[in-house]
Write a protein that holds these residues in place. Structure first.
Motif, mmCIF file in Angstrom:
data_model
loop_
_atom_site.group_PDB
_atom_site.id
_atom_site.type_symbol
_atom_site.label_atom_id
_atom_site.label_comp_id
_atom_site.label_asym_id
_atom_site.label_seq_id
_atom_site.Cartn_x
_atom_site.Cartn_y
_atom_site.Cartn_z
ATOM 1 N N SER A 1 0.836 -1.196 0.000
ATOM 2 C CA SER A 1 0.000 0.000 0.000
ATOM 3 C C SER A 1 0.870 1.245 0.000
ATOM 4 O O SER A 1 1.935 1.270 0.617
ATOM 5 C CB SER A 1 -0.909 0.035 1.232
ATOM 6 O OG SER A 1 -1.632 1.257 1.294
ATOM 7 N N SER B 1 -8.338 -3.290 4.130
ATOM 8 C CA SER B 1 -8.278 -2.612 5.423
ATOM 9 C C SER B 1 -9.695 -2.372 5.919
ATOM 10 O O SER B 1 -10.641 -2.267 5.116
ATOM 11 C CB SER B 1 -7.563 -1.270 5.285
ATOM 12 O OG SER B 1 -7.720 -0.471 6.446
ATOM 13 N N SER C 1 -10.561 0.313 6.842
ATOM 14 C CA SER C 1 -10.852 1.643 6.301
ATOM 15 C C SER C 1 -11.591 1.562 4.980
ATOM 16 O O SER C 1 -12.137 2.571 4.518
ATOM 17 C CB SER C 1 -9.551 2.435 6.116
ATOM 18 O OG SER C 1 -8.932 2.697 7.355
ATOM 19 N N LYS D 1 -8.918 0.869 -0.862
ATOM 20 C CA LYS D 1 -9.059 -0.372 -0.102
ATOM 21 C C LYS D 1 -10.444 -0.981 -0.322
ATOM 22 O O LYS D 1 -10.595 -2.202 -0.406
ATOM 23 C CB LYS D 1 -8.799 -0.129 1.385
ATOM 24 C CG LYS D 1 -7.337 0.141 1.714
ATOM 25 C CD LYS D 1 -6.435 -0.996 1.278
ATOM 26 C CE LYS D 1 -5.015 -0.830 1.787
ATOM 27 N NZ LYS D 1 -4.113 -1.914 1.323
ATOM 28 N N SER E 1 -9.073 -7.931 5.648
ATOM 29 C CA SER E 1 -9.133 -6.511 6.016
ATOM 30 C C SER E 1 -8.642 -6.345 7.447
ATOM 31 O O SER E 1 -9.400 -6.530 8.409
ATOM 32 C CB SER E 1 -10.561 -5.975 5.885
ATOM 33 O OG SER E 1 -10.910 -5.794 4.534
ATOM 34 N N ASN F 1 -6.264 -1.799 12.889
ATOM 35 C CA ASN F 1 -4.996 -1.156 13.223
ATOM 36 C C ASN F 1 -3.992 -2.206 13.686
ATOM 37 O O ASN F 1 -4.278 -2.992 14.589
ATOM 38 C CB ASN F 1 -5.212 -0.120 14.334
ATOM 39 C CG ASN F 1 -6.154 0.994 13.899
ATOM 40 O OD1 ASN F 1 -6.341 1.239 12.709
ATOM 41 N ND2 ASN F 1 -6.757 1.666 14.867
ATOM 42 N N ASP G 1 -9.949 -7.489 13.177
ATOM 43 C CA ASP G 1 -9.798 -6.168 13.787
ATOM 44 C C ASP G 1 -10.104 -6.128 15.279
ATOM 45 O O ASP G 1 -10.178 -5.046 15.869
ATOM 46 C CB ASP G 1 -10.668 -5.146 13.051
ATOM 47 C CG ASP G 1 -12.159 -5.331 13.294
ATOM 48 O OD1 ASP G 1 -12.549 -6.380 13.853
ATOM 49 O OD2 ASP G 1 -12.940 -4.433 12.914
#
Length: 253
Positions: free
Chosen positions: A93, A139, A141, A156, A181, A184, A244
């Motif tokens: 990325s 991600s 995001s 993404k 995905s 953080n 996540d």
């Protein structure tokens, strides 16, 4: 569980640091032969040494995935050195957060077209595999509006859509395509490590958003990616696996 990866041949872009490095090492530990790339030539040799310590073949060279021609040449070179390809992991990325012309151009060339060019170059080899698998790294995001809304989040999201399209298109050929995905993810030298040092207030705000009280590790992301790449996930295709720690609140239906 035996993931069935022994003797499989895999390539991972951005395989010298962070999530990409963890994916490459986990593949190697499971018995796969692995090819990696990174933009910095000096990062390749130490990563290859670590991969080869698992007993399999490891190859690699420097390439900028935003350069489509160079990326295609790298894929062909890795396939030649490894004796073919079974697994392709698109991990790189540009981390384009700035909502300006440069950010959109960098994100498009690196995140989106870097993924598309990688897959296009690898498909002739995957078509010859009995266990062809594509894993793209997106991600959270891409599925929720957060501080990275703009180029990063948009591309993404596009990667997830592109990958699910691949899954339907390639299912008849026995080639699977899935996305991971990550939330953080913290590691030394990574973006959250830099934010922790440079903007500690924002780091604490981000940390507080996760009900687990921590960020993920590259290994936790790699575990998901390697499972999806493996024959153990033989009937899983077209999925987006969110890793996540319950950071996001959107419901996947």
């Amino acid at each position: 569980m035996d993931l069935g990866l022994r003797g499989k041949r895999a390539i991972v872009t951005g395989g010298t640091k962070g999530i990409g490095r963890a994916i490459a090492e986990t593949l190697a530990a499971e018995g796969a032969d692995v090819g990696i790339c990174a933009r910095t030539e000096g990062d390749i040799a130490p990563a290859l040494e670590a991969l080869r310590s698992h007993g399999g073949k490891a190859e690699g060279s420097a390439v900028d995935v935003a350069d489509g021609d160079a990326l295609q040449a790298w894929v062909a070179d890795m396939a030649s050195r490894l004796g073919g390809l079974d697994i392709v992991v698109a991990n790189v990325s540009a981390l384009a957060i700035a909502d300006d012309e440069a950010g959109w151009q960098n994100g498009f060339k690196t995140d989106l077209m870097g993924t598309v060019h990688l897959v296009q170059a690898a498909l002739p080899f995957l078509e010859k595999s009995a266990a062809g698998a594509i894993v793209t790294i997106s991600s959270v995001s891409g599925r929720e509006i957060d501080f990275a809304a703009g180029p990063y989040g948009a591309f993404k999201a596009a990667i997830v859509h592109y990958t699910q399209g691949l899954a339907h298109k390639l299912a008849g050929q026995g080639i699977r395509a899935n996305t991971v995905s990550p939330g953080n993810t913290y590691f030394e030298g990574g973006v959250w490590n830099q934010i922790e040092t440079g903007n500690p207030d924002f780091f604490q705000q981000a940390l507080a958003l996760n009900p687990t009280g921590r960020m993920g590790t590259p290994q936790e992301m790699a575990n998901a990616a390697v499972f999806l790449a493996s024959p153990a996930a033989s009937f899983i295709t077209g999925t987006n696996l969110v890793v996540d720690g319950a950071l996001t609140r959107g419901v996947q239906l």
